[in-house]
Scaffold this motif. Structure first.
Motif, PDB file in Angstrom:
ATOM      1  N   CYS A 171     -56.692  31.391  49.916  1.00  0.00           N
ATOM      2  CA  CYS A 171     -55.807  30.372  50.478  1.00  0.00           C
ATOM      3  C   CYS A 171     -54.696  30.977  51.335  1.00  0.00           C
ATOM      4  O   CYS A 171     -53.821  30.261  51.824  1.00  0.00           O
ATOM      5  CB  CYS A 171     -55.199  29.530  49.358  1.00  0.00           C
ATOM      6  N   ASN A 172     -54.744  32.302  51.514  1.00  0.00           N
ATOM      7  CA  ASN A 172     -53.769  32.997  52.357  1.00  0.00           C
ATOM      8  C   ASN A 172     -52.339  32.787  51.862  1.00  0.00           C
ATOM      9  O   ASN A 172     -51.407  32.633  52.663  1.00  0.00           O
ATOM     10  CB  ASN A 172     -53.898  32.543  53.816  1.00  0.00           C
ATOM     11  N   ALA A 173     -52.167  32.749  50.540  1.00  0.00           N
ATOM     12  CA  ALA A 173     -50.856  32.440  49.972  1.00  0.00           C
ATOM     13  C   ALA A 173     -49.998  33.676  49.733  1.00  0.00           C
ATOM     14  O   ALA A 173     -48.796  33.664  49.983  1.00  0.00           O
ATOM     15  CB  ALA A 173     -51.017  31.670  48.665  1.00  0.00           C
ATOM     16  N   GLY A 174     -50.582  34.754  49.216  1.00  0.00           N
ATOM     17  CA  GLY A 174     -49.822  35.977  49.020  1.00  0.00           C
ATOM     18  C   GLY A 174     -49.044  36.073  47.723  1.00  0.00           C
ATOM     19  O   GLY A 174     -48.347  37.058  47.486  1.00  0.00           O
ATOM     20  N   PHE A 175     -49.127  35.064  46.852  1.00  0.00           N
ATOM     21  CA  PHE A 175     -48.502  35.165  45.525  1.00  0.00           C
ATOM     22  C   PHE A 175     -49.286  36.171  44.686  1.00  0.00           C
ATOM     23  O   PHE A 175     -50.518  36.218  44.753  1.00  0.00           O
ATOM     24  CB  PHE A 175     -48.505  33.808  44.824  1.00  0.00           C
ATOM     25  N   ASP A 176     -48.577  36.944  43.888  1.00  0.00           N
ATOM     26  CA  ASP A 176     -49.257  37.929  43.037  1.00  0.00           C
ATOM     27  C   ASP A 176     -48.581  37.996  41.671  1.00  0.00           C
ATOM     28  O   ASP A 176     -47.454  37.499  41.492  1.00  0.00           O
ATOM     29  CB  ASP A 176     -49.226  39.317  43.689  1.00  0.00           C
ATOM     30  N   LEU A 177     -49.284  38.610  40.727  1.00  0.00           N
ATOM     31  CA  LEU A 177     -48.772  38.764  39.360  1.00  0.00           C
ATOM     32  C   LEU A 177     -48.585  40.231  39.003  1.00  0.00           C
ATOM     33  O   LEU A 177     -48.569  40.588  37.825  1.00  0.00           O
ATOM     34  CB  LEU A 177     -49.739  38.105  38.366  1.00  0.00           C
ATOM     35  N   MET A 178     -48.452  41.080  40.006  1.00  0.00           N
ATOM     36  CA  MET A 178     -48.357  42.519  39.753  1.00  0.00           C
ATOM     37  C   MET A 178     -46.955  42.964  39.362  1.00  0.00           C
ATOM     38  O   MET A 178     -46.690  44.162  39.263  1.00  0.00           O
ATOM     39  CB  MET A 178     -48.829  43.288  40.992  1.00  0.00           C
ATOM     40  N   TYR A 184     -41.829  42.550  42.341  1.00  0.00           N
ATOM     41  CA  TYR A 184     -41.982  42.467  43.798  1.00  0.00           C
ATOM     42  C   TYR A 184     -42.837  43.598  44.385  1.00  0.00           C
ATOM     43  O   TYR A 184     -42.706  43.932  45.563  1.00  0.00           O
ATOM     44  CB  TYR A 184     -40.604  42.474  44.494  1.00  0.00           C
ATOM     45  N   SER A 185     -43.715  44.170  43.582  1.00  0.00           N
ATOM     46  CA  SER A 185     -44.501  45.323  44.055  1.00  0.00           C
ATOM     47  C   SER A 185     -45.756  44.925  44.808  1.00  0.00           C
ATOM     48  O   SER A 185     -46.395  45.764  45.450  1.00  0.00           O
ATOM     49  CB  SER A 185     -44.886  46.221  42.868  1.00  0.00           C
ATOM     50  N   SER A 186     -46.157  43.639  44.723  1.00  0.00           N
ATOM     51  CA  SER A 186     -47.378  43.148  45.370  1.00  0.00           C
ATOM     52  C   SER A 186     -48.560  44.053  44.995  1.00  0.00           C
ATOM     53  O   SER A 186     -48.738  44.367  43.823  1.00  0.00           O
ATOM     54  CB  SER A 186     -47.187  43.055  46.889  1.00  0.00           C
ATOM     55  N   LEU A 187     -49.334  44.512  45.984  1.00  0.00           N
ATOM     56  CA  LEU A 187     -50.523  45.322  45.693  1.00  0.00           C
ATOM     57  C   LEU A 187     -50.306  46.797  46.005  1.00  0.00           C
ATOM     58  O   LEU A 187     -51.264  47.529  46.282  1.00  0.00           O
ATOM     59  CB  LEU A 187     -51.719  44.795  46.496  1.00  0.00           C
ATOM     60  N   THR A 188     -49.046  47.242  45.956  1.00  0.00           N
ATOM     61  CA  THR A 188     -48.758  48.646  46.273  1.00  0.00           C
ATOM     62  C   THR A 188     -49.411  49.606  45.275  1.00  0.00           C
ATOM     63  O   THR A 188     -49.695  50.751  45.614  1.00  0.00           O
ATOM     64  CB  THR A 188     -47.242  48.904  46.298  1.00  0.00           C
ATOM     65  N   TYR A 189     -49.659  49.135  44.048  1.00  0.00           N
ATOM     66  CA  TYR A 189     -50.350  49.972  43.058  1.00  0.00           C
ATOM     67  C   TYR A 189     -51.772  50.292  43.520  1.00  0.00           C
ATOM     68  O   TYR A 189     -52.326  51.336  43.169  1.00  0.00           O
ATOM     69  CB  TYR A 189     -50.380  49.239  41.711  1.00  0.00           C
ATOM     70  N   TYR A 190     -52.352  49.398  44.322  1.00  0.00           N
ATOM     71  CA  TYR A 190     -53.734  49.567  44.789  1.00  0.00           C
ATOM     72  C   TYR A 190     -53.797  50.059  46.236  1.00  0.00           C
ATOM     73  O   TYR A 190     -54.790  49.859  46.924  1.00  0.00           O
ATOM     74  CB  TYR A 190     -54.489  48.246  44.661  1.00  0.00           C
ATOM     75  N   TYR A 195     -61.757  49.500  47.087  1.00  0.00           N
ATOM     76  CA  TYR A 195     -62.495  48.363  46.534  1.00  0.00           C
ATOM     77  C   TYR A 195     -61.629  47.096  46.549  1.00  0.00           C
ATOM     78  O   TYR A 195     -62.032  46.059  47.095  1.00  0.00           O
ATOM     79  CB  TYR A 195     -62.930  48.697  45.111  1.00  0.00           C
ATOM     80  N   VAL A 196     -60.431  47.174  45.974  1.00  0.00           N
ATOM     81  CA  VAL A 196     -59.538  46.020  45.917  1.00  0.00           C
ATOM     82  C   VAL A 196     -59.088  45.626  47.321  1.00  0.00           C
ATOM     83  O   VAL A 196     -59.041  44.434  47.668  1.00  0.00           O
ATOM     84  CB  VAL A 196     -58.320  46.311  45.020  1.00  0.00           C
ATOM     85  N   ASN A 197     -58.767  46.608  48.143  1.00  0.00           N
ATOM     86  CA  ASN A 197     -58.327  46.339  49.517  1.00  0.00           C
ATOM     87  C   ASN A 197     -59.367  45.548  50.301  1.00  0.00           C
ATOM     88  O   ASN A 197     -59.049  44.560  50.973  1.00  0.00           O
ATOM     89  CB  ASN A 197     -58.029  47.649  50.250  1.00  0.00           C
ATOM     90  N   ILE A 198     -60.607  45.975  50.218  1.00  0.00           N
ATOM     91  CA  ILE A 198     -61.676  45.335  50.996  1.00  0.00           C
ATOM     92  C   ILE A 198     -61.941  43.913  50.501  1.00  0.00           C
ATOM     93  O   ILE A 198     -62.144  42.993  51.297  1.00  0.00           O
ATOM     94  CB  ILE A 198     -62.966  46.185  50.949  1.00  0.00           C
ATOM     95  N   ILE A 199     -61.920  43.709  49.183  1.00  0.00           N
ATOM     96  CA  ILE A 199     -62.157  42.364  48.629  1.00  0.00           C
ATOM     97  C   ILE A 199     -61.046  41.411  49.061  1.00  0.00           C
ATOM     98  O   ILE A 199     -61.312  40.293  49.529  1.00  0.00           O
ATOM     99  CB  ILE A 199     -62.258  42.413  47.092  1.00  0.00           C
ATOM    100  N   ILE A 200     -59.791  41.830  48.912  1.00  0.00           N
ATOM    101  CA  ILE A 200     -58.658  40.983  49.288  1.00  0.00           C
ATOM    102  C   ILE A 200     -58.691  40.691  50.785  1.00  0.00           C
ATOM    103  O   ILE A 200     -58.502  39.538  51.218  1.00  0.00           O
ATOM    104  CB  ILE A 200     -57.320  41.644  48.899  1.00  0.00           C
ATOM    105  N   MET A 201     -58.955  41.710  51.600  1.00  0.00           N
ATOM    106  CA  MET A 201     -59.032  41.504  53.045  1.00  0.00           C
ATOM    107  C   MET A 201     -60.135  40.509  53.408  1.00  0.00           C
ATOM    108  O   MET A 201     -59.950  39.639  54.258  1.00  0.00           O
ATOM    109  CB  MET A 201     -59.269  42.834  53.768  1.00  0.00           C
TER     110      MET A 201
END
Length: 447
Positions: A171-178, A184-190, A195-201
């Motif tokens: 939905c192109n929302a950008g909310f995360d539970l990380m 406020y770290s978003s997906l910086t851990y990944y 693998y995670v980058n390609i799926i999210i993209m």
């Protein structure tokens, strides 16, 4: 009742105003103590901001989603994201179909406009495909993410996180539970997890190209020559923006935010930035440390956004493409604006130019006001307002620091970005009948 409201308000106003009851209900639910981990009432402005951000699938937050909101609050946010992504009218139509209620012609016309269809025939079938396709893509994304999240977080938490992030990405929302790793770290851990980058993209791009494009590809498979002109422009423009954006971030941040990464990691992170800054709101690198060139590139991509009839916001790819094609046509001295052996009517060019001016004016005016109120630097504020207008959700970390006035301005920008700048003007503007007599023409100097 819906038909009467459509008749009174008109299609554009009805669709635009349909977001408001969802936003208000979400605000009420987020205010409740059950939604907050502290067990206390959350103040109205912050709850409203979160509700607008979720319903308008933006992702700007005043609280870290994991740290502040309970599971109940997170699910409320997730439902608003799903409603905002699909559109309330799509969901109402599906409920009507499920209950076997008759959908009259006025409602069908409204659904045609809401879904972005160009003709009334086949609109209900398209709506079914939109809903079915959405759940299929989100489901596939959740399953794939579960293979990574479940081993790291445990089975139940991993499944929940997989579903949440798949829906948020599609939905192109950008909310995360990380935030359980760091607020406020978003997906910086990944950041280095291909693998995670390609799926999210993939989820972001699929959700952002638009439902009409899906339907066209499904109908004509990979026969590009048979696609609608709209589909051709969307696919080509999207590809150009992804590649150009990725190359730009790779070059500008090579010795900056990407300096400590290998070349393959730089490429993946640069592409992720190119994808997410156009509409999604996730980030795998620290955006507060972007170079000036990287920040300016982000601003451009955020304002452009995704494609019409999708879960994305912004000016839209087709708007930019039409204006660019018109500029080249005028430079060659031609009267007609042609592309892919088709002519684009002048009204579309005029509307595209108006939309661009509306967005630029809104972003500049909002930035000036917020700078004056908050005393913050122009670069930070422009980044934030462009993110709101494009319903992107990436931030340089000032959203939770600004005053109520600035939050209200950003909420208006998010709402306008979701329904479209031109629609926002039509909602609050009153169309006047044109004079029966044409006024005389006179030349002026321009350029």
């Amino acid at each position: 009742m819906i038909s009467k409201l459509i008749s009174k308000l008109g299609y554009t106003r009805f669709i635009a105003l349909s977001f408001i009851p969802v936003i208000l209900l979400g605000t009420f639910l987020l205010c409740l103590p059950i939604s907050s981990k502290t067990g206390e009432w959350t103040n109205f402005i912050d709850s409203l901001f979160t509700s607008v951000s979720a319903t308008c699938v933006t992702g700007l937050v005043v609280f870290d989603t994991f740290t502040h909101w309970t599971v109940f609050g997170q699910i409320v946010i997730l439902i608003m994201i799903q409603i905002g992504g699909l559109g309330l009218m799509t969901i109402i139509t599906m409920i009507s179909i499920f209950l076997r209620k008759k959908i009259n012609m006025r409602e069908r016309k409204m659904m045609m406009q809401s879904s972005g269809n160009t003709q009334i025939d086949g609109t209900l079938k398209l709506v079914k495909k939109i809903v079915g396709g959405t759940f299929i893509f989100e489901g596939i994304g959740a399953v794939l993410l579960a293979f990574r999240f479940c081993p790291q977080m445990g089975m139940l938490k991993g499944i929940y996180y997989s579903c949440f992030h798949a829906i948020s990405a599609f939905c192109n929302a950008g909310f995360d539970l990380m935030g359980f790793r760091q607020p406020y770290s978003s997906l910086t851990y990944y950041t280095n997890d291909y693998y995670v980058n390609i799926i999210i993209m993939s989820l972001i791009v699929i959700g952002g190209i638009g439902f009409i494009v899906w339907n066209d590809i499904l109908k004509n498979k990979f026969h590009f020559s048979k696609y609608l002109l709209h589909t051709k422009i969307v696919l080509v423009t999207t590809a150009i923006l992804l590649v150009a954006g990725g190359l730009g971030f790779f070059i500008f941040e090579y010795n900056g935010e990407l300096a400590d990464k290998t070349v393959p990691q730089k490429i993946v992170n640069a592409m992720f930035m190119s994808v997410t800054t156009r509409t999604a709101g996730f980030n795998t690198i620290d955006l507060s440390n972007l170079s000036d060139s990287g920040t300016l590139l982000s601003l451009i991509l955020m304002l452009i956004g995704g494609s019409p009839g999708s879960t994305a916001g912004g000016l839209k790819t087709t708007t930019i493409a039409v204006v660019v094609i018109a500029v080249f046509a005028m430079a060659k001295g031609g009267d007609d604006i042609n592309t892919f052996k088709r002519r684009i009517v002048s009204d579309v060019v005029k509307q595209s130019a108006v939309i661009i001016l509306i967005y630029l004016f809104a972003v500049m005016l909002s930035s000036m006001i917020i700078c004056s109120v908050e005393g913050l630097g122009m670069s930070q504020v422009l980044f934030e307002t462009a993110s709101a207008a494009g319903t992107v959700g990436v931030s340089k970390g000032i959203t939770n620091q600004i005053s109520a006035i600035s939050k209200i301005i950003l909420m208006i920008m998010m709402y306008g970005g979701r329904i479209g700048g031109l629609s926002l003007v039509l909602v609050f503007g009153q169309r006047k009948p044109e004079a029966p007599v044409k006024r005389p023409t006179e030349q002026i100097l321009i350029g």
